[in-house]
Write a protein that holds these residues in place. Structure first.
Motif, PDB file in Angstrom:
ATOM      1  N   MET A   4       0.839  -1.204   0.000  1.00  0.00           N
ATOM      2  CA  MET A   4       0.000   0.000   0.000  1.00  0.00           C
ATOM      3  C   MET A   4       0.875   1.256   0.000  1.00  0.00           C
ATOM      4  O   MET A   4       0.648   2.173  -0.802  1.00  0.00           O
ATOM      5  CB  MET A   4      -0.948   0.016   1.210  1.00  0.00           C
ATOM      6  N   SER A   5       1.888   1.304   0.838  1.00  0.00           N
ATOM      7  CA  SER A   5       2.751   2.496   0.865  1.00  0.00           C
ATOM      8  C   SER A   5       3.590   2.593  -0.405  1.00  0.00           C
ATOM      9  O   SER A   5       3.835   3.702  -0.904  1.00  0.00           O
ATOM     10  CB  SER A   5       3.636   2.505   2.106  1.00  0.00           C
ATOM     11  N   ILE A   6       3.994   1.459  -0.954  1.00  0.00           N
ATOM     12  CA  ILE A   6       4.734   1.460  -2.223  1.00  0.00           C
ATOM     13  C   ILE A   6       3.840   2.001  -3.339  1.00  0.00           C
ATOM     14  O   ILE A   6       4.265   2.822  -4.157  1.00  0.00           O
ATOM     15  CB  ILE A   6       5.254   0.050  -2.562  1.00  0.00           C
ATOM     16  N   THR A   7       2.595   1.573  -3.357  1.00  0.00           N
ATOM     17  CA  THR A   7       1.655   2.031  -4.382  1.00  0.00           C
ATOM     18  C   THR A   7       1.365   3.520  -4.218  1.00  0.00           C
ATOM     19  O   THR A   7       1.258   4.247  -5.221  1.00  0.00           O
ATOM     20  CB  THR A   7       0.344   1.218  -4.322  1.00  0.00           C
ATOM     21  N   GLN A   8       1.251   3.994  -2.994  1.00  0.00           N
ATOM     22  CA  GLN A   8       1.038   5.424  -2.766  1.00  0.00           C
ATOM     23  C   GLN A   8       2.207   6.235  -3.330  1.00  0.00           C
ATOM     24  O   GLN A   8       1.997   7.275  -3.966  1.00  0.00           O
ATOM     25  CB  GLN A   8       0.853   5.707  -1.274  1.00  0.00           C
ATOM     26  N   SER A   9       3.423   5.751  -3.121  1.00  0.00           N
ATOM     27  CA  SER A   9       4.603   6.433  -3.670  1.00  0.00           C
ATOM     28  C   SER A   9       4.611   6.380  -5.190  1.00  0.00           C
ATOM     29  O   SER A   9       4.926   7.372  -5.860  1.00  0.00           O
ATOM     30  CB  SER A   9       5.883   5.802  -3.128  1.00  0.00           C
ATOM     31  N   LEU A  10       4.266   5.222  -5.749  1.00  0.00           N
ATOM     32  CA  LEU A  10       4.180   5.057  -7.202  1.00  0.00           C
ATOM     33  C   LEU A  10       3.192   6.059  -7.794  1.00  0.00           C
ATOM     34  O   LEU A  10       3.496   6.760  -8.762  1.00  0.00           O
ATOM     35  CB  LEU A  10       3.767   3.620  -7.537  1.00  0.00           C
ATOM     36  N   ILE A  11       2.027   6.162  -7.205  1.00  0.00           N
ATOM     37  CA  ILE A  11       0.997   7.071  -7.693  1.00  0.00           C
ATOM     38  C   ILE A  11       1.440   8.527  -7.553  1.00  0.00           C
ATOM     39  O   ILE A  11       1.200   9.346  -8.446  1.00  0.00           O
ATOM     40  CB  ILE A  11      -0.352   6.794  -6.993  1.00  0.00           C
ATOM     41  N   PRO A  41       3.195  -9.006  -6.490  1.00  0.00           N
ATOM     42  CA  PRO A  41       2.527  -8.352  -7.619  1.00  0.00           C
ATOM     43  C   PRO A  41       1.006  -8.258  -7.486  1.00  0.00           C
ATOM     44  O   PRO A  41       0.422  -7.210  -7.788  1.00  0.00           O
ATOM     45  CB  PRO A  41       2.933  -9.207  -8.825  1.00  0.00           C
ATOM     46  N   GLY A  42       0.362  -9.307  -7.036  1.00  0.00           N
ATOM     47  CA  GLY A  42      -1.096  -9.279  -6.889  1.00  0.00           C
ATOM     48  C   GLY A  42      -1.555  -8.238  -5.888  1.00  0.00           C
ATOM     49  O   GLY A  42      -2.552  -7.542  -6.103  1.00  0.00           O
ATOM     50  N   ALA A  43      -0.824  -8.104  -4.795  1.00  0.00           N
ATOM     51  CA  ALA A  43      -1.158  -7.106  -3.779  1.00  0.00           C
ATOM     52  C   ALA A  43      -0.923  -5.696  -4.314  1.00  0.00           C
ATOM     53  O   ALA A  43      -1.715  -4.779  -4.056  1.00  0.00           O
ATOM     54  CB  ALA A  43      -0.334  -7.342  -2.514  1.00  0.00           C
ATOM     55  N   LEU A  44       0.153  -5.516  -5.072  1.00  0.00           N
ATOM     56  CA  LEU A  44       0.441  -4.212  -5.672  1.00  0.00           C
ATOM     57  C   LEU A  44      -0.681  -3.809  -6.627  1.00  0.00           C
ATOM     58  O   LEU A  44      -1.152  -2.671  -6.612  1.00  0.00           O
ATOM     59  CB  LEU A  44       1.779  -4.249  -6.401  1.00  0.00           C
ATOM     60  N   LYS A  45      -1.135  -4.743  -7.446  1.00  0.00           N
ATOM     61  CA  LYS A  45      -2.222  -4.485  -8.405  1.00  0.00           C
ATOM     62  C   LYS A  45      -3.516  -4.116  -7.675  1.00  0.00           C
ATOM     63  O   LYS A  45      -4.213  -3.175  -8.063  1.00  0.00           O
ATOM     64  CB  LYS A  45      -2.425  -5.724  -9.287  1.00  0.00           C
ATOM     65  N   THR A  46      -3.827  -4.848  -6.628  1.00  0.00           N
ATOM     66  CA  THR A  46      -5.034  -4.569  -5.856  1.00  0.00           C
ATOM     67  C   THR A  46      -4.973  -3.174  -5.254  1.00  0.00           C
ATOM     68  O   THR A  46      -5.938  -2.398  -5.348  1.00  0.00           O
ATOM     69  CB  THR A  46      -5.226  -5.617  -4.749  1.00  0.00           C
ATOM     70  N   CYS A  47      -3.846  -2.832  -4.639  1.00  0.00           N
ATOM     71  CA  CYS A  47      -3.673  -1.499  -4.050  1.00  0.00           C
ATOM     72  C   CYS A  47      -3.784  -0.411  -5.117  1.00  0.00           C
ATOM     73  O   CYS A  47      -4.438   0.618  -4.897  1.00  0.00           O
ATOM     74  CB  CYS A  47      -2.333  -1.400  -3.337  1.00  0.00           C
ATOM     75  N   PHE A  48      -3.171  -0.633  -6.269  1.00  0.00           N
ATOM     76  CA  PHE A  48      -3.220   0.329  -7.366  1.00  0.00           C
ATOM     77  C   PHE A  48      -4.669   0.571  -7.785  1.00  0.00           C
ATOM     78  O   PHE A  48      -5.111   1.724  -7.893  1.00  0.00           O
ATOM     79  CB  PHE A  48      -2.389  -0.192  -8.544  1.00  0.00           C
ATOM     80  N   ASP A  49      -5.410  -0.507  -8.015  1.00  0.00           N
ATOM     81  CA  ASP A  49      -6.806  -0.371  -8.452  1.00  0.00           C
ATOM     82  C   ASP A  49      -7.654   0.371  -7.426  1.00  0.00           C
ATOM     83  O   ASP A  49      -8.511   1.184  -7.784  1.00  0.00           O
ATOM     84  CB  ASP A  49      -7.411  -1.743  -8.744  1.00  0.00           C
ATOM     85  N   ILE A  50      -7.405   0.127  -6.148  1.00  0.00           N
ATOM     86  CA  ILE A  50      -8.171   0.803  -5.089  1.00  0.00           C
ATOM     87  C   ILE A  50      -7.826   2.285  -5.032  1.00  0.00           C
ATOM     88  O   ILE A  50      -8.710   3.143  -4.953  1.00  0.00           O
ATOM     89  CB  ILE A  50      -7.903   0.129  -3.719  1.00  0.00           C
ATOM     90  N   LEU A  51      -6.543   2.600  -5.088  1.00  0.00           N
ATOM     91  CA  LEU A  51      -6.103   3.988  -4.921  1.00  0.00           C
ATOM     92  C   LEU A  51      -6.411   4.894  -6.114  1.00  0.00           C
ATOM     93  O   LEU A  51      -6.457   6.115  -5.947  1.00  0.00           O
ATOM     94  CB  LEU A  51      -4.615   4.041  -4.599  1.00  0.00           C
ATOM     95  N   ILE A  52      -6.619   4.318  -7.289  1.00  0.00           N
ATOM     96  CA  ILE A  52      -6.917   5.173  -8.447  1.00  0.00           C
ATOM     97  C   ILE A  52      -8.418   5.362  -8.670  1.00  0.00           C
ATOM     98  O   ILE A  52      -8.817   6.139  -9.540  1.00  0.00           O
ATOM     99  CB  ILE A  52      -6.239   4.673  -9.743  1.00  0.00           C
ATOM    100  N   GLU A  53      -9.247   4.686  -7.874  1.00  0.00           N
ATOM    101  CA  GLU A  53     -10.699   4.862  -8.001  1.00  0.00           C
ATOM    102  C   GLU A  53     -11.062   6.322  -7.809  1.00  0.00           C
ATOM    103  O   GLU A  53     -10.528   7.004  -6.942  1.00  0.00           O
ATOM    104  CB  GLU A  53     -11.439   4.015  -6.963  1.00  0.00           C
ATOM    105  N   ASN A  54     -11.978   6.808  -8.643  1.00  0.00           N
ATOM    106  CA  ASN A  54     -12.504   8.177  -8.568  1.00  0.00           C
ATOM    107  C   ASN A  54     -11.419   9.250  -8.740  1.00  0.00           C
ATOM    108  O   ASN A  54     -11.515  10.328  -8.160  1.00  0.00           O
ATOM    109  CB  ASN A  54     -13.266   8.391  -7.258  1.00  0.00           C
ATOM    110  N   THR A  55     -10.390   8.923  -9.502  1.00  0.00           N
ATOM    111  CA  THR A  55      -9.348   9.907  -9.835  1.00  0.00           C
ATOM    112  C   THR A  55      -9.212   9.947 -11.356  1.00  0.00           C
ATOM    113  O   THR A  55      -9.804   9.126 -12.063  1.00  0.00           O
ATOM    114  CB  THR A  55      -7.977   9.531  -9.223  1.00  0.00           C
TER     115      THR A  55
END
Length: 113
Positions: A4-11, A41-55
């Motif tokens: 989750m924190s890695i995905t936040q940094s990626l975004i 990878p699966g967890a990263l994808k899930t976090c990515f999909d959640i964090l980009i919702e409504n953006t």
């Protein structure tokens, strides 16, 4: 789950690049993930999909390429794939090894409109 924190940094990096380039919408992000990075990878994808919702990134595709673990022997300079985390040179059997790939996570490409 550190994904989750890695995905936040990626975004955050992607958003910064989108602003710099006056991009309106994110289409896809390509990342390289090292075999020994500790990222699932699966967890990263899930976090990515959640964090980009409504953006303005919603619907973007996260493309992931796994990078194999590779080493280079300091004794004989042989470069080789490290299998099953066996850090021994297959040529000279030295354990004096530098890891040259397999621990990274890099953004390779960002596709935007």
């Amino acid at each position: 789950m550190h994904e989750m924190s890695i995905t936040q940094s990626l975004i955050a990096i992607v958003e910064e690049e989108m602003v710099k380039n006056n991009a309106e919408r994110l289409r896809s992000v390509k990342v390289n993930i090292g075999e020994m990075s500790g990222i699932v990878p699966g967890a990263l994808k899930t976090c990515f999909d959640i964090l980009i919702e409504n953006t303005k990134m919603e619907g973007a595709i996260l493309n992931m390429k796994m990078v194999p673990l590779k080493g280079r022997c300091r004794k004989c300079s042989n470069e080789f794939d490290i299998n099953e985390y066996r850090f021994l040179c297959p040529e000279c059997e030295s354990a004096d090894i530098d890891v040259v790939s397999g621990r990274e996570m890099n953004i390779v490409e960002i596709e935007v409109d």
